[in-house]
Scaffold this motif. Structure first.
Motif, PDB file in Angstrom:
ATOM      1  N   GLY A 103       2.187  27.665  91.512  1.00  0.00           N
ATOM      2  CA  GLY A 103       1.806  26.893  92.688  1.00  0.00           C
ATOM      3  C   GLY A 103       0.338  26.533  92.686  1.00  0.00           C
ATOM      4  N   GLY A 104      -0.008  25.479  93.394  1.00  0.00           N
ATOM      5  CA  GLY A 104      -1.386  25.012  93.474  1.00  0.00           C
ATOM      6  C   GLY A 104      -1.424  23.564  93.893  1.00  0.00           C
ATOM      7  N   THR A 105      -2.593  22.970  93.770  1.00  0.00           N
ATOM      8  CA  THR A 105      -2.768  21.572  94.147  1.00  0.00           C
ATOM      9  C   THR A 105      -2.383  20.667  92.982  1.00  0.00           C
ATOM     10  N   PRO A 106      -1.468  19.747  93.179  1.00  0.00           N
ATOM     11  CA  PRO A 106      -1.074  18.851  92.091  1.00  0.00           C
ATOM     12  C   PRO A 106      -2.216  17.932  91.674  1.00  0.00           C
ATOM     13  N   VAL A 107      -2.311  17.699  90.375  1.00  0.00           N
ATOM     14  CA  VAL A 107      -3.302  16.783  89.804  1.00  0.00           C
ATOM     15  C   VAL A 107      -2.561  15.556  89.289  1.00  0.00           C
ATOM     16  N   SER A 108      -2.965  14.383  89.748  1.00  0.00           N
ATOM     17  CA  SER A 108      -2.278  13.146  89.378  1.00  0.00           C
ATOM     18  C   SER A 108      -2.448  12.833  87.897  1.00  0.00           C
ATOM     19  N   VAL A 109      -1.361  12.347  87.289  1.00  0.00           N
ATOM     20  CA  VAL A 109      -1.383  11.953  85.880  1.00  0.00           C
ATOM     21  C   VAL A 109      -1.285  10.439  85.733  1.00  0.00           C
ATOM     22  N   THR A 110      -0.286   9.833  86.369  1.00  0.00           N
ATOM     23  CA  THR A 110      -0.015   8.412  86.144  1.00  0.00           C
ATOM     24  C   THR A 110      -0.607   7.557  87.265  1.00  0.00           C
ATOM     25  N   PRO A 111      -1.647   6.781  86.971  1.00  0.00           N
ATOM     26  CA  PRO A 111      -2.200   5.906  88.000  1.00  0.00           C
ATOM     27  C   PRO A 111      -1.248   4.781  88.395  1.00  0.00           C
ATOM     28  N   ASP A 112      -0.345   4.417  87.489  1.00  0.00           N
ATOM     29  CA  ASP A 112       0.622   3.358  87.768  1.00  0.00           C
ATOM     30  C   ASP A 112       1.966   3.980  88.143  1.00  0.00           C
ATOM     31  N   VAL A 113       2.577   3.399  89.158  1.00  0.00           N
ATOM     32  CA  VAL A 113       3.879   3.869  89.623  1.00  0.00           C
ATOM     33  C   VAL A 113       4.826   2.669  89.729  1.00  0.00           C
ATOM     34  N   PRO A 114       6.139   2.931  89.691  1.00  0.00           N
ATOM     35  CA  PRO A 114       6.800   4.223  89.609  1.00  0.00           C
ATOM     36  C   PRO A 114       6.775   4.823  88.206  1.00  0.00           C
ATOM     37  N   SER A 115       6.650   6.152  88.165  1.00  0.00           N
ATOM     38  CA  SER A 115       6.708   6.916  86.920  1.00  0.00           C
ATOM     39  C   SER A 115       7.524   8.170  87.176  1.00  0.00           C
ATOM     40  N   TYR A 116       8.498   8.427  86.321  1.00  0.00           N
ATOM     41  CA  TYR A 116       9.380   9.583  86.467  1.00  0.00           C
ATOM     42  C   TYR A 116       9.315  10.421  85.192  1.00  0.00           C
ATOM     43  N   TRP A 117       8.820  11.654  85.330  1.00  0.00           N
ATOM     44  CA  TRP A 117       8.678  12.541  84.173  1.00  0.00           C
ATOM     45  C   TRP A 117      10.036  12.952  83.612  1.00  0.00           C
ATOM     46  N   HIS A 118      10.075  13.191  82.273  1.00  0.00           N
ATOM     47  CA  HIS A 118      11.294  13.727  81.669  1.00  0.00           C
ATOM     48  C   HIS A 118      11.063  14.649  80.489  1.00  0.00           C
ATOM     49  N   GLY A 119       9.932  14.579  79.810  1.00  0.00           N
ATOM     50  CA  GLY A 119       9.760  15.435  78.646  1.00  0.00           C
ATOM     51  C   GLY A 119       8.314  15.797  78.384  1.00  0.00           C
ATOM     52  N   TRP A 120       8.119  16.959  77.796  1.00  0.00           N
ATOM     53  CA  TRP A 120       6.800  17.458  77.437  1.00  0.00           C
ATOM     54  C   TRP A 120       6.787  17.634  75.922  1.00  0.00           C
ATOM     55  N   GLU A 125       0.631  18.286  74.633  1.00  0.00           N
ATOM     56  CA  GLU A 125      -0.469  17.337  74.794  1.00  0.00           C
ATOM     57  C   GLU A 125      -0.059  15.994  75.388  1.00  0.00           C
ATOM     58  N   ARG A 126       1.242  15.684  75.367  1.00  0.00           N
ATOM     59  CA  ARG A 126       1.699  14.396  75.879  1.00  0.00           C
ATOM     60  C   ARG A 126       2.938  14.582  76.742  1.00  0.00           C
ATOM     61  N   LEU A 127       3.150  13.620  77.643  1.00  0.00           N
ATOM     62  CA  LEU A 127       4.333  13.587  78.484  1.00  0.00           C
ATOM     63  C   LEU A 127       5.150  12.352  78.152  1.00  0.00           C
ATOM     64  N   ALA A 128       6.468  12.494  78.211  1.00  0.00           N
ATOM     65  CA  ALA A 128       7.379  11.353  78.068  1.00  0.00           C
ATOM     66  C   ALA A 128       8.002  11.073  79.432  1.00  0.00           C
ATOM     67  N   TYR A 129       8.115   9.805  79.780  1.00  0.00           N
ATOM     68  CA  TYR A 129       8.600   9.436  81.101  1.00  0.00           C
ATOM     69  C   TYR A 129       9.107   8.007  81.076  1.00  0.00           C
ATOM     70  N   VAL A 130       9.747   7.609  82.170  1.00  0.00           N
ATOM     71  CA  VAL A 130      10.117   6.206  82.328  1.00  0.00           C
ATOM     72  C   VAL A 130       9.287   5.616  83.453  1.00  0.00           C
ATOM     73  N   GLY A 131       8.964   4.352  83.297  1.00  0.00           N
ATOM     74  CA  GLY A 131       8.163   3.669  84.290  1.00  0.00           C
ATOM     75  C   GLY A 131       8.495   2.197  84.341  1.00  0.00           C
ATOM     76  N   LYS A 132       8.152   1.615  85.461  1.00  0.00           N
ATOM     77  CA  LYS A 132       8.303   0.176  85.646  1.00  0.00           C
ATOM     78  C   LYS A 132       6.906  -0.394  85.840  1.00  0.00           C
ATOM     79  N   ARG A 133       6.557  -1.372  85.034  1.00  0.00           N
ATOM     80  CA  ARG A 133       5.243  -1.988  85.071  1.00  0.00           C
ATOM     81  C   ARG A 133       5.415  -3.509  85.107  1.00  0.00           C
ATOM     82  N   PRO A 134       4.390  -4.241  85.527  1.00  0.00           N
ATOM     83  CA  PRO A 134       4.508  -5.712  85.482  1.00  0.00           C
ATOM     84  C   PRO A 134       4.907  -6.229  84.106  1.00  0.00           C
ATOM     85  N   ARG A 135       4.434  -5.553  83.066  1.00  0.00           N
ATOM     86  CA  ARG A 135       4.728  -6.018  81.708  1.00  0.00           C
ATOM     87  C   ARG A 135       6.141  -5.689  81.241  1.00  0.00           C
ATOM     88  N   THR A 136       6.879  -4.859  82.018  1.00  0.00           N
ATOM     89  CA  THR A 136       8.239  -4.534  81.608  1.00  0.00           C
ATOM     90  C   THR A 136       9.276  -5.460  82.223  1.00  0.00           C
TER      91      THR A 136
END
Length: 280
Positions: A103-120, A125-136
């Motif tokens: 437990g603790g204070t969450p630290v933001s990772v993804t400045p762009d949203v939506p982003s949904y985490w799925h793998g470490w 050192e890296r996270l895998a996730y799905v996201g929707k961006r203007p370029r997608t």
């Protein structure tokens, strides 16, 4: 998803084919992660996270500060010290945060949203996730980034929808489910997005592949043909296939779907995995 159901948190043994019920509650719980020490699970419910010790099962809330809209896309760092969570408390859509496992204070990772985490990644050192961006073009695609959110890399581009990216234990591959022309299959690609390979070829709607820690198997959720998205309260199958591909084995049929197997849930021994089924 909230509703009048009983949540049954269970473990499946791939060697014996036996299910062990670990915990039952009238609260709606989802998406178990197995702690690296094998002694507890992490689940979410009602926008919060809970630790579920296996020797004396009871829900122990994990303090996550302002984050009270946590969804079922969460998981443990390889060393077990931190959690990646997906939460929409301070953003208009899901954002990925890192928080200490106790437990603790969450630290933001993804400045762009939506982003949904799925793998470490295995080295942490890296996270895998799905996201929707203007370029997608309005579609969800697979991304990775460093823990501070830098070096965001888009790995897929030509799917109608992607979800569930999870690393293999050697870090060489990322598995995910991808939709093309209405068919949802499992795919894998190199961790840099290269060498894309289709891994399922049946009429089932296949979601959320999770490689086992020993690198031998992939467990996933299979919906009935024609299912749209990954809804809750459906007849679904848990299936197992070899890590290099091949004919999948049906482990069990259950009432579930969304919340059953969204995130990595293998036990450290690679013999069991945790899941949630529901009793209306």
């Amino acid at each position: 998803m909230e509703g009048a159901v009983t949540s049954i948190v269970a473990a499946y043994d791939i060697e014996t084919g036996l299910e062990t019920v670990l915990f039952e509650t009238d609260r709606h719980l989802e998406a178990p992660n197995w702690m690296p020490d094998g002694r507890a699970l992490i689940v979410n419910g009602g926008g919060r996270l809970y630790r579920l010790p296996l020797d004396n099962p009871a829900l122990q809330q994990i303090g996550t500060g302002f984050a009270d809209r946590i969804n079922n896309d969460h998981g443990l760092s390889p060393d077990g010290t931190h959690l990646a969570i997906s939460d929409a408390s301070r953003t208009e859509a899901s954002c990925i945060y890192i928080v200490p496992v106790d437990g603790g204070t969450p630290v933001s990772v993804t400045p762009d949203v939506p982003s949904y985490w799925h793998g470490w990644s295995p080295e942490g050192e890296r996270l895998a996730y799905v996201g929707k961006r203007p370029r997608t073009g309005g579609t969800f695609q697979v991304f990775t980034c460093r823990l501070d959110g830098s070096d965001e890399r888009q790995l897929t581009s030509d799917f109608d929808h992607c979800d569930g990216p999870d690393y293999t234990p050697d870090g060489h591959w990322i598995w995910f489910n991808g939709e093309r022309d209405g068919a949802v299959d499992l795919w894998r690609m190199r961790a840099d997005g290269g060498k894309l390979e289709q891994m399922t070829f049946d009429e089932r709607v296949n979601w959320f592949p999770h490689p086992s820690p020993d690198g031998r198997h992939v467990v996933y959720l299979a919906y009935e043909p024609g299912t749209t998205g990954h809804p809750a309260n459906r007849p679904v199958q848990l299936r197992l296939m070899p890590a290099e591909g091949g004919t999948p084995r049906v482990l069990m049929t259950l009432h579930g779907g969304q919340g059953t197997l969204n995130v990595p849930s293998w036990a450290p021994d690679s013999r069991r995995f945790a899941f949630v089924r529901y009793r209306p």
